[in-house]
Design an enzyme around this catalytic site. Structure first.
Site, mmCIF file in Angstrom:
data_model
loop_
_atom_site.group_PDB
_atom_site.id
_atom_site.type_symbol
_atom_site.label_atom_id
_atom_site.label_comp_id
_atom_site.label_asym_id
_atom_site.label_seq_id
_atom_site.Cartn_x
_atom_site.Cartn_y
_atom_site.Cartn_z
ATOM 1 N N PRO A 9 3.216 62.146 -11.682
ATOM 2 C CA PRO A 9 2.140 62.993 -11.153
ATOM 3 C C PRO A 9 1.167 63.495 -12.219
ATOM 4 C CG PRO A 9 4.216 64.203 -11.212
ATOM 5 C CD PRO A 9 4.533 62.763 -11.510
ATOM 6 N N ASN A 10 -0.081 63.518 -11.813
ATOM 7 C CA ASN A 10 -1.216 64.017 -12.606
ATOM 8 C C ASN A 10 -1.647 63.087 -13.742
ATOM 9 O OD1 ASN A 10 -1.673 66.643 -11.260
ATOM 10 N ND2 ASN A 10 0.406 67.071 -11.946
ATOM 11 N N ARG A 17 -7.994 65.572 -17.613
ATOM 12 C CA ARG A 17 -6.962 66.589 -17.517
ATOM 13 C C ARG A 17 -6.641 67.145 -18.901
ATOM 14 N NH1 ARG A 17 -0.533 65.205 -16.794
ATOM 15 N NH2 ARG A 17 0.092 67.360 -16.500
ATOM 16 N N TYR A 22 -3.726 66.208 -23.789
ATOM 17 C CA TYR A 22 -3.389 64.815 -23.444
ATOM 18 C C TYR A 22 -4.365 63.793 -24.010
ATOM 19 C CZ TYR A 22 -0.123 67.073 -20.269
ATOM 20 O OH TYR A 22 0.899 67.838 -19.759
ATOM 21 N N ASN A 73 6.995 57.649 -17.813
ATOM 22 C CA ASN A 73 6.464 58.989 -18.037
ATOM 23 C C ASN A 73 6.490 59.677 -16.682
ATOM 24 O OD1 ASN A 73 5.144 61.363 -18.517
ATOM 25 N ND2 ASN A 73 3.490 60.452 -19.719
ATOM 26 N N ALA A 76 5.798 65.995 -14.697
ATOM 27 C CA ALA A 76 6.561 67.216 -14.404
ATOM 28 C C ALA A 76 7.933 66.929 -13.798
ATOM 29 C CB ALA A 76 5.745 68.109 -13.467
ATOM 30 N N HIS A 79 11.264 67.365 -15.694
ATOM 31 C CA HIS A 79 11.931 68.640 -15.959
ATOM 32 C C HIS A 79 12.820 69.114 -14.817
ATOM 33 C CE1 HIS A 79 9.234 68.446 -19.292
ATOM 34 N NE2 HIS A 79 8.170 68.525 -18.506
ATOM 35 N N GLU A 97 12.011 56.869 -22.042
ATOM 36 C CA GLU A 97 11.320 58.075 -21.549
ATOM 37 C C GLU A 97 10.165 58.354 -22.496
ATOM 38 O OE1 GLU A 97 13.801 61.586 -21.508
ATOM 39 O OE2 GLU A 97 12.063 62.905 -21.222
ATOM 40 N N HIS A 99 6.543 60.763 -23.304
ATOM 41 C CA HIS A 99 5.602 61.856 -23.060
ATOM 42 C C HIS A 99 4.458 61.748 -24.050
ATOM 43 C CE1 HIS A 99 8.455 63.451 -20.290
ATOM 44 N NE2 HIS A 99 9.379 63.279 -21.215
ATOM 45 N N SER A 101 2.262 64.163 -24.766
ATOM 46 C CA SER A 101 2.252 65.379 -25.591
ATOM 47 C C SER A 101 3.637 65.602 -26.186
ATOM 48 C CB SER A 101 1.863 66.578 -24.725
ATOM 49 O OG SER A 101 2.873 66.833 -23.748
ATOM 50 N N ARG A 106 5.686 72.870 -26.721
ATOM 51 C CA ARG A 106 4.954 73.481 -25.619
ATOM 52 C C ARG A 106 5.826 74.529 -24.921
ATOM 53 N NH1 ARG A 106 2.283 69.100 -22.015
ATOM 54 N NH2 ARG A 106 1.217 70.978 -21.267
ATOM 55 N N ARG A 110 9.279 72.988 -20.505
ATOM 56 C CA ARG A 110 9.145 71.559 -20.815
ATOM 57 C C ARG A 110 10.194 71.088 -21.818
ATOM 58 N NH1 ARG A 110 4.088 70.477 -18.462
ATOM 59 N NH2 ARG A 110 2.723 72.281 -18.648
#
Ligand code: DQA
Length: 143
Positions: A9-10, A17, A22, A73, A76, A79, A97, A99, A101, A106, A110
């Protein structure tokens, strides 16, 4: 080797964004990077993005049935989604996996991933270049 690059998502909103977090590359740029890198390495790469958890679960089931490697990736979902974890746990090929960022510098929420302990390896904080690194590792690592 077949590799599915699956973005949650996103991530379709990359580029607009939170660019300070990012970066400025769009999802289309990410797709191009993965396809170009895959072509260079002789990998059969497919890149997808969804905001729908059930669709992601279905893609992971198909990857499990195909024995494909997965670069995931999960955004959210990383988590908290036990459903995505349970689907990823069915994979027989390697699971990376990823990410964009550095989630560890952060927010507290996260810091925990429900995926890391079933992943083959984890790439965090290297921007979209992390995807190319993941593909390079998959190209040189025996099944
Ligand atoms: C992310 C990090 C997650 O915490 C966040 O929810 C995302 C993107 C990353 O690529 O850095 O959507 O997975």
């Amino acid at each position: 080797r077949r590799v599915l690059v699956l973005n949650g998502p996103n991530l379709g909103r990359l580029g607009t964004r939170e660019p300070s977090v990012y970066g400025s590359a769009t999802h289309d740029d990410l797709v191009r990077l993965c396809l170009d890198t895959g072509a260079e390495l002789g990998l059969d790469v497919d890149v997808r993005q969804t905001d729908h958890e059930g669709e992601m679960v279905g893609w992971l089931h198909a990857a499990a049935d195909e024995g494909a490697a997965v670069v995931l990736n999960a955004g959210a979902w990383t988590h908290y989604s036990i459903a995505v974890r349970d689907a990823a746990a069915q994979l027989s090929g390697p699971l990376i996996e990823l990410h964009i960022s550095n989630v560890h510098r952060r927010e507290e929420f996260r810091q925990h991933s429900v995926l890391s302990d079933i992943a083959t390896g984890v790439i965090v904080g290297l921007g979209v270049d992390g995807y190319a690194l993941a593909l390079r590792w998959l190209a040189t690592t025996p099944r």
